[in-house]
Every structure is written in structure tokens, then in C-alpha cells.
Design an enzyme around this catalytic site. Structure first.
Site, PDB file in Angstrom:
ATOM      1  N   THR A   1     -23.070 -20.841 -41.915  1.00 32.07           N
ATOM      2  CA  THR A   1     -22.313 -19.796 -41.231  1.00 32.07           C
ATOM      3  C   THR A   1     -21.258 -19.303 -42.214  1.00 32.07           C
ATOM      4  OG1 THR A   1     -22.598 -20.874 -39.077  1.00 32.07           O
ATOM      5  CG2 THR A   1     -20.844 -19.227 -39.263  1.00 32.07           C
TER       6      THR A   1
ATOM      7  N   ASP B   1     -23.503 -15.396 -38.649  1.00 34.35           N
ATOM      8  CA  ASP B   1     -24.198 -16.586 -38.164  1.00 34.35           C
ATOM      9  C   ASP B   1     -25.666 -16.476 -38.588  1.00 34.35           C
ATOM     10  OD1 ASP B   1     -24.730 -18.942 -36.763  1.00 34.35           O
ATOM     11  OD2 ASP B   1     -25.164 -17.860 -34.916  1.00 34.35           O
TER      12      ASP B   1
ATOM     13  N   LYS C   1     -29.740 -22.764 -36.711  1.00 31.17           N
ATOM     14  CA  LYS C   1     -28.408 -22.181 -36.896  1.00 31.17           C
ATOM     15  C   LYS C   1     -27.520 -22.993 -37.826  1.00 31.17           C
ATOM     16  CE  LYS C   1     -28.478 -18.852 -33.609  1.00 31.17           C
ATOM     17  NZ  LYS C   1     -28.047 -17.448 -33.789  1.00 31.17           N
TER      18      LYS C   1
ATOM     19  N   ARG D   1     -35.094 -17.601 -37.213  1.00 26.73           N
ATOM     20  CA  ARG D   1     -35.634 -17.284 -35.888  1.00 26.73           C
ATOM     21  C   ARG D   1     -36.893 -18.093 -35.565  1.00 26.73           C
ATOM     22  NH1 ARG D   1     -31.280 -15.230 -33.414  1.00 26.73           N
ATOM     23  NH2 ARG D   1     -30.527 -13.327 -34.420  1.00 26.73           N
TER      24      ARG D   1
ATOM     25  N   GLN E   1     -35.693 -21.561 -34.727  1.00 26.16           N
ATOM     26  CA  GLN E   1     -34.964 -21.457 -33.460  1.00 26.16           C
ATOM     27  C   GLN E   1     -35.917 -21.321 -32.269  1.00 26.16           C
ATOM     28  OE1 GLN E   1     -32.388 -18.031 -33.282  1.00 26.16           O
ATOM     29  NE2 GLN E   1     -31.727 -18.425 -31.195  1.00 26.16           N
TER      30      GLN E   1
ATOM     31  N   HIS F   1     -27.019  -7.485 -26.875  1.00 22.16           N
ATOM     32  CA  HIS F   1     -27.734  -8.447 -27.717  1.00 22.16           C
ATOM     33  C   HIS F   1     -28.522  -9.438 -26.857  1.00 22.16           C
ATOM     34  CE1 HIS F   1     -28.676 -11.264 -30.895  1.00 22.16           C
ATOM     35  NE2 HIS F   1     -28.064 -12.230 -30.235  1.00 22.16           N
TER      36      HIS F   1
ATOM     37  N   ASP G   1     -20.177 -21.294 -31.046  1.00 28.62           N
ATOM     38  CA  ASP G   1     -20.611 -19.901 -31.119  1.00 28.62           C
ATOM     39  C   ASP G   1     -21.021 -19.438 -29.727  1.00 28.62           C
ATOM     40  OD1 ASP G   1     -20.989 -17.578 -32.604  1.00 28.62           O
ATOM     41  OD2 ASP G   1     -23.126 -17.927 -32.800  1.00 28.62           O
TER      42      ASP G   1
ATOM     43  N   GLU H   1     -33.207  -7.611 -33.738  1.00 29.00           N
ATOM     44  CA  GLU H   1     -33.143  -6.433 -32.877  1.00 29.00           C
ATOM     45  C   GLU H   1     -33.456  -5.153 -33.643  1.00 29.00           C
ATOM     46  OE1 GLU H   1     -29.459  -6.804 -30.131  1.00 29.00           O
ATOM     47  OE2 GLU H   1     -29.083  -8.052 -31.894  1.00 29.00           O
TER      48      GLU H   1
ATOM     49  N   GLU I   1     -26.520 -12.459 -38.110  1.00 29.14           N
ATOM     50  CA  GLU I   1     -25.868 -12.068 -36.868  1.00 29.14           C
ATOM     51  C   GLU I   1     -24.455 -11.621 -37.209  1.00 29.14           C
ATOM     52  OE1 GLU I   1     -28.201 -14.433 -33.342  1.00 29.14           O
ATOM     53  OE2 GLU I   1     -26.202 -15.148 -33.877  1.00 29.14           O
TER      54      GLU I   1
ATOM     55  N   GLU J   1     -20.897 -10.942 -36.410  1.00 31.26           N
ATOM     56  CA  GLU J   1     -19.980 -11.443 -35.385  1.00 31.26           C
ATOM     57  C   GLU J   1     -18.538 -11.377 -35.866  1.00 31.26           C
ATOM     58  OE1 GLU J   1     -20.940 -15.248 -33.764  1.00 31.26           O
ATOM     59  OE2 GLU J   1     -23.102 -15.051 -34.105  1.00 31.26           O
TER      60      GLU J   1
END
Length: 441
Positions: free
Chosen positions: A279, A255, A275, A259, A262, A155, A148, A388, A221, A223
Site C-alpha cells: 500500500t 491500495d 491486498k 484481483r 482477491q 465503486h 481500509d 472499473e 485503487e 484513495e
């Protein structure tokens, strides 16, 4: 319009010809091509036409055997399918576009040739055509490796401001190379698969010590994922100019990200357990060849550094080999649209990502998958993660039912859809990827 015909402007019309893997009550998983709201069993279709090479590759429960055949075969197969399936498109000039050498062997009534009339091509597809409602869709590839990337400057800047407020938003290497991490192939799942809330170590900055438990800052996420074929040997490289020979197609990719896990684990080696728990990708792989009308130049600003030669590529048709893709993504949470990221804003191209991934001699395998990283734009409505959108939970989103979200709750369903401009004003579809959060075990 008859159900046997497909509107020429359907997002899964002949301009798209996306591949997936499907099964029915009577048949084991095999490769299919989406045409409108139907799935064409291309293994039996190719067998009836005497295309035994394709029939054998498509009679398997993943796209990997077809990916192994390489770019020239992919292009030949797409040309053959375009000609063959054109008979089922509304407004097609020749309803008998399906080659006459195999129509008689597949028509349900056994009547073909001149006596079959103008509907012969459509009728000939009937034995190979299944409604989407009657099939089960499966993971389209056996994922060999998963990487990834982190290709959106917006971002990366937002994450830098949130996670490292006292430092520069972008690390010093970010505009010199596509940053990425190695993910877990075994937890890539298909659209519709539930995601179990992950458990792990968490430590907020003010906490005296880490604690263990379910993630309380579970995120998404938005993507794109790129499916790779044409295996290479260890020690070789794939250049930017060669990348399109190895990128078979595009999927929508979510993904999922814990948080809090992470944030505690990622220094110094980057993402790991935050992560690797899941996925999600769409069931349909839309060939890269379908995006010719969506190629765009990469966004660059005055003062950006020149990239090194191996990341440049030739100029080609004006946008060059290092091209971006004008793909429009929409993200919904429990039915509320929360974001519309634009992939044309991505700083690094898929060709550059693949070139960087192999520049050290790392080999490619059929079924490799690499993600773009979160697609985010300059404006809040185009941000591709809850981190975000809610600015780390400090600005919760309000959904249509009046509830608010900083991060995901158990029972939440996230759905991402995407499309791109196609030839002559058509749309190229990528389908959807959806997943629902279930409680930690």
C-alpha cells in the site's frame, strides 16, 4: 519573485503546511514542513524559538511523537508555524513576522532586530530551509495499524456488478455501516517505492482447480488515507463529533490490488493476500485543519436509510461533523491521465469511518492509518481502479503511446496527485504517490 519567497497561491503555501519526514547527507531523518518547493526543518526552527516541546517531537524519524501530543498541541503548532513562516510568503504584510525573541539566534550573519531591515524574517529561515532537490523523503509515520474502508457507493456498485453479476450490486448492509477490512501495516510504503508483483493462488470461474503464480490482474485503487493521533484506551469509543480531534491529516493512498488472488480468496472473510503485499502513501501529510474550505455535505439519495445514532454526529456549521471533503484526485499510468476521481462523491465520511472503527471498543494508536476505499464517481472518467475503468479487462484503456491496458504490466508506473480548494481561492496540496511495478520474485 525571489526563491526565498513563496507565492501565496502555491499549493504548499501557508494555507497547507503539510508535514513529512526528511533527511539530508548531514542529518538523520526528522520532521519537516513543506513550504513551496522547500522543506523547513521544524525541529531546529522550534528549538531556536524556545519551543522545546515541539522541537523534541519533531527531532524524531516519524510523526508519531507529534501525533501523541494530541489535537490541542497540533492546533497550537499550526498557529505558531503560520505566524512564523508567514514571513516567507510573497506579499506578506510584515517580512519580520518571525518573533524577535529568536531571530538573532538563527540569522546566518548574526544580525537581527531593527537593524536587519524588512528581510529579517526571510533571512532567519535560511538556516532551517532545504530545497526538495537536496533531501530524501521517508515514510512519514510509523504505521501502528492499517484499516481500509469501502466508502464509495459507485465503486462498491461497480465491483458488485463485476464480481457478483447475479446478485444485488450493493450488499444489504452497505448503506447502514462503513464496510472495511484490516490490512497489513508493515507493507505500507512511501511515494516512489517500487511494488513487486505478488504471487499467490488464482482460480478463474472456468478453471477446474486453482493454480499458483504471479498475479495477472494487478490493479490500483485511488484513495485517501487518514492519519490518526491521540491514542485511546481499549473499551472506549470515539464519536463522530470527536473524530476530528483524532484525525491529524490526509495522505494520498494507492491500495494496490491483485484481483485474481482477491477473487479466489475473499469468500468468506474478505481481502487478504490480494491486498497485503503493498500500500503506497504520499510523503506529505496535509493536516485536516487545512481542509476547512473543502468541507462538503455527504451525497444522499431519496430513500436511503437513516443511519444509526452513533454514525450521525452534530449538525455543526451546516455540513455537520460527518462531512465530506472536496478533494480532486488525478491518476496517471505511464504519463497518461486515465482518471480524475472526485472525493466529494464518497458516501461515508472519515468521521463516520473512525466512529465505526472504534464503536466496539477497539483502541486507537498514534500512527494508525485508515483508507477511504477506492474513490469512484458515476461517470467512467472518474472511476478509481482499472477493474472499473477497463470493466474487468473487457474494455482496455489506450495510453498515449498507443499501448493498451486492462491491468498493470511489469514496468508500469502509476502516479496519483490531489488538491483541494483552500481559503481565498488558493489550493491545498497533497503532493503525489507514485510506484512502479517490478517482476515477481
Amino acid at each position: 519573485m525571489s526563491r526565498d519567497l513563496v507565492s501565496a497561491d502555491h499549493p504548499f503555501g501557508p494555507q497547507t503546511l503539510a508535514f513529512g519526514v526528511f533527511s539530508t547527507d548531514a542529518n538523520a531523518p526528522r520532521v519537516g514542513v513543506r513550504l513551496g518547493d522547500d522543506v523547513i526543518d521544524v525541529s531546529t526552527l522550534a528549538g531556536a524559538a524556545g519551543r522545546e516541546d515541539l522541537a523534541a517531537a519533531w527531532a524524531t524519524p516519524s510523526l508519531n511523537a507529534f501525533l501523541a501530543l494530541g489535537h490541542e498541541v497540533w492546533a497550537d503548532a499550526r498557529a505558531w508555524l503560520t505566524e512564523t513562516l508567514g514571513a516567507a510568503v510573497e506579499g506578506a504584510d510584515d517580512r519580520r513576522a518571525i518573533p524577535s525573541n529568536w531571530v538573532s539566534s538563527v540569522q546566518p550573519d548574526g544580525v537581527a532586530g531593527e537593524g536587519a531591515g524588512a528581510g529579517a524574517g526571510v533571512d532567519a529561515l535560511a538556516a532551517h530551509r532545504h530545497s526538495l532537490e537536496d533531501v530524501t523523503l521517508h515514510l512519514p509515520i510509523e504505521v501502528a495499524d492499517y484499516v481500509d474502508f469501502y466508502a464509495s457507493a459507485h465503486h462498491a456498485s461497480n465491483v458488485g456488478k463485476i464480481f457478483r453479476p447475479d446478485n444485488a450490486a450493493l450488499p444489504p448492509n452497505w448503506k447502514h455501516l462503513p464496510i472495511g477490512y484490516h490490512g497489513r501495516a508493515g507493507t505500507v510504503v512511501v511515494d516512489g517505492t517500487d511494488i513487486t508483483r505478488p504471487t499467490g493462488q488464482r482460480k478463474a470461474p472456468a478453471d477446474p482447480a486453482p493454480t499458483f503464480g504471479p498475479s495477472i490482474r494487478l490493479d490500483i485503487e485511488a484513495e485517501l488515507g487518514y492519519v490518526v493521533g491521540g491514542a485511546t484506551t481499549m473499551g472506549s469509543r470515539v464519536s463522530v463529533d470527536e473524530a476530528a480531534q483524532h484525525i491529524f491529516g490526509v495522505v494520498i493512498l494507492n491500495d494496490w490490488s491483485a484481483r485474481d488472488i482477491q477473487a479466489w480468496e475473499y469468500v468468506p472473510l474478505g481481502p487478504f493476500l490480494g491486498k497485503s503485499f503493498g500500500t503506497s502513501i504520499s510523503a506529505w501529510v496535509t493536516p485536516l485543519a487545512a481542509f476547512d474550505s473543502a468541507r462538503v455535505a455527504l451525497p444522499r439519495e431519496e430513500g436511503d436509510p437513516e443511519v444509526l445514532d452513533y454514525l450521525r454526529g452534530g449538525e455543526g456549521d451546516g455540513v455537520g461533523a460527518a462531512f465530506g471533503l472536496d478533494i480532486h484526485v488525478e491518476v496517471s499510468l505511464n504519463g497518461t491521465v486515465i482518471s480524475r476521481p472526485e472525493n466529494r462523491d464518497m458516501y461515508w465520511s472519515p468521521a463516520q469511518m473512525l466512529a465505526h472503527m472504534t464503536v466496539n471498543g477497539a483502541s486507537l494508536r498514534n500512527g494508525d492509518l485508515f483508507g477511504s476505499g477506492t474513490i469512484s464517481g458515476a461517470e467512467k472518467p472518474t472511476r478509481g481502479s482499472l477493474l472499473e475503468l477497463s470493466w474487468s479487462g473487457t474494455e482496455p484503456l489506450t495510453l498515449d503511446d498507443g499501448s493498451t491496458r486492462g491491468f498493470l504490466e511489469d514496468g508500469d508506473t502509476v502516479t496519483m496527485t490531489a488538491w483541494a480548494p483552500g481559503p481565498d481561492g488558493t489550493r491545498v496540496g497533497l503532493g503525489q504517490v507514485s510506484g512502479t511495478i517490478t517482476p515477481a520474485t
